[in-house]
Design an enzyme around this catalytic site. Sequence first.
Site, PDB file in Angstrom:
ATOM      1  N   GLY A   1       1.157   6.167 -24.391  1.00 56.82           N
ATOM      2  CA  GLY A   1       1.593   4.984 -23.980  1.00 56.82           C
ATOM      3  C   GLY A   1       2.927   3.839 -23.581  1.00 56.82           C
ATOM      4  O   GLY A   1       3.084   2.488 -24.063  1.00 56.82           O
TER       5      GLY A   1
ATOM      6  N   SER B   1       0.536   6.318 -29.668  1.00 60.50           N
ATOM      7  CA  SER B   1       0.386   6.021 -31.451  1.00 60.50           C
ATOM      8  C   SER B   1       1.311   4.562 -31.420  1.00 60.50           C
ATOM      9  O   SER B   1       2.222   4.964 -31.552  1.00 60.50           O
ATOM     10  CB  SER B   1       1.197   6.701 -31.966  1.00 60.50           C
ATOM     11  OG  SER B   1       1.429   6.902 -33.183  1.00 60.50           O
TER      12      SER B   1
ATOM     13  N   ILE C   1       4.688   5.638 -33.890  1.00 60.15           N
ATOM     14  CA  ILE C   1       5.377   6.178 -33.404  1.00 60.15           C
ATOM     15  C   ILE C   1       6.079   4.950 -32.582  1.00 60.15           C
ATOM     16  O   ILE C   1       7.489   5.363 -32.401  1.00 60.15           O
ATOM     17  CB  ILE C   1       5.009   7.186 -32.566  1.00 60.15           C
ATOM     18  CG1 ILE C   1       4.174   8.177 -33.008  1.00 60.15           C
ATOM     19  CG2 ILE C   1       6.447   8.286 -31.525  1.00 60.15           C
ATOM     20  CD1 ILE C   1       3.577   9.509 -32.587  1.00 60.15           C
TER      21      ILE C   1
ATOM     22  N   LYS D   1      17.540  -8.225  -9.449  1.00 57.17           N
ATOM     23  CA  LYS D   1      18.766  -7.955  -9.502  1.00 57.17           C
ATOM     24  C   LYS D   1      18.983  -7.429  -8.095  1.00 57.17           C
ATOM     25  O   LYS D   1      17.344  -6.440  -7.302  1.00 57.17           O
ATOM     26  CB  LYS D   1      18.226  -6.034 -10.298  1.00 57.17           C
ATOM     27  CG  LYS D   1      19.059  -4.812 -10.252  1.00 57.17           C
ATOM     28  CD  LYS D   1      18.755  -4.000 -10.731  1.00 57.17           C
ATOM     29  CE  LYS D   1      20.237  -2.959 -10.488  1.00 57.17           C
ATOM     30  NZ  LYS D   1      19.748  -1.179 -11.113  1.00 57.17           N
TER      31      LYS D   1
ATOM     32  N   PRO E   1      24.948  -2.602  -3.398  1.00 61.25           N
ATOM     33  CA  PRO E   1      23.452  -3.349  -2.918  1.00 61.25           C
ATOM     34  C   PRO E   1      22.041  -2.282  -2.712  1.00 61.25           C
ATOM     35  O   PRO E   1      22.431  -1.858  -2.038  1.00 61.25           O
ATOM     36  CB  PRO E   1      24.022  -4.039  -2.115  1.00 61.25           C
ATOM     37  CG  PRO E   1      24.473  -3.107  -1.054  1.00 61.25           C
ATOM     38  CD  PRO E   1      25.579  -2.158  -2.198  1.00 61.25           C
TER      39      PRO E   1
END
Length: 512
Positions: free
Chosen positions: A13, A40, A43, A79, A97
């Site tokens: 996940g 998990s 984790i 960005k 760019p």
Amino acid sequence: MGERIRDLVIVGGGTAGWMVAAAMADHFRGAGPRITLVESSTIGTIGVGEATIPTIRRFYQSLGLRDLDVLKATHGTVKLGIRFDGWTGNGGGFIHPFGLHGQDLRGIPFHHYWLRARAAGLGGAFGDYSLAVALAKAGRFTLPSANPPSTLSVFDWALHFDAGLFAGLMRQVAEQRGVRRIDARIEQVQQRGEDGHITGLLLDDGRVVTGDLFVDCSGFQGLLIEGAMRAGYEDWGQWLLCDRALAAQGPALSPPPPFTRVTAQQAGWRWTIPLQHRTGHGYVYSSRHIDDAAAEAELLAAIGAKPTVGPRRIAFTPGRRTQAWKGNCVSIGLSSGFLEPLESTSIALIETGIEKLKQLFPDRDMDPTLAAEFNDWSRREMERVRDFIILHYWLNRRGEAFWQDCRAVDLPDSLAHKVDLFRRRGHLVRYRWEMFHPDSWLAIFAGFDFLPERFDPALDGMDAASLDRALAGMRQAIATAVADCPSHEEFIEHYARVAAPALSATTAGNAR
Ligand code: FAD
């Protein structure tokens, strides 16, 4: 026609797992397999991956999400490209760019005109012909026009975002479209004897999750694709020398620059990624050239202030999973390979992994032709990204041992071919499945001042004075466009500002 897949199981996940879940649920619109995601929370996820390239916008737009909503939800900033500082060895910098340079004329690419002018001592820097570069340098931003008046004003943009918040957003989309989530640790992967296909996952609470197709998004370890399927890993360490990263966070920059900064260090490079409420800092380095303690000291000295989080050390092996799809297991995300973070390619490779899976989605008989096509396509795509990244290191002009070793690598044939064609004739090779287009390659070649021996012979007789006037006109058009734009900070303030969280929960929860 084979029997349809009834159960699709996604393991992990992180950014990869939830992107796969959201995209597959959206793709099938309730008419396809049941989708279950196992992760998990004890984790956790890798907790890095904050810089993207423009393809991410197409990805979330296809799920019905809008730019400004995603910027807000992920505490993001804009960005426009990447600024490389110190790589050329002369203290200067250049920007790669997201956008075009100049205007092509009479079917001849713009860079030939620029080279022709340069031969006459005219024309200025290549970056002077990019609107995205000019905006980035001025710290300004506005949304690109849907119908730009000329190619001179074509640019694109991506996001810097909190990766935990982005994964949360993907989870929301996925769960709204019916994906079931199980929070448990996988203890064992069960396989059938005759062909090794995965049949189920034994969880730490004793449950078994069964499925027909398993997508491994379990991160570097490749719990299914390597742990169970033994798909193999191609190590690209002979070309990409960095194998460690230190990741930290510090206070937000004011004003936030609309670009990622990557600064050359003694044995690698340092990233600076501005978010609305914090800054991501990191040092990517070669453990053969600097030890961990010295790298940490170098990073802390460069950041200046004490980090608010970290630094945390992450080890990796640059390379790719030899068979990204084996049997009934498809790996996407870090489980399928990782080059390194330069040029922010990893999340973009998750997007293309998803696209390939959609186009080649199998039936329960797992036709091996589909896996073969997926693997061939993945290999080519990843090798081309690898070549683009190697190019940055190979062109450096710094003096430290690490940088000298980067210049001494034997280029893969595929890259040597591209470099030769550019060097001899200014020609840019373009393949169909390639993440970085000729304009990106040009930005890197020109940024390092690696220029062709020859420009297009059709321009030999061109009058230098009229060319100079045309180029001056282009620069003026860009300057006028930039002057009309608000600052990046004003843009964020107006359209995407969110109040600072009391404590970054995503940050706290991410560390593994
Ligand atoms: P992870 O985030 O590691 O997720 C793995 C998931 O598997 C977790 O949910 C975990 O709980 C689960 N899991 C593992 N084992 C088990 C188990 N036994 N049982 C149950 N669940 C389990 N990419 C970019 O595009 N831009 C960047 O700027 C960028 N910077 C990076 C910087 C560094 C230093 C590194 C290392 C990577 C960077 N990346 C970047 C890559 C990016 O972080 C990853 O592509 C992205 O986070 C996806 O990771 P993932 O989901 O594959 O793995």
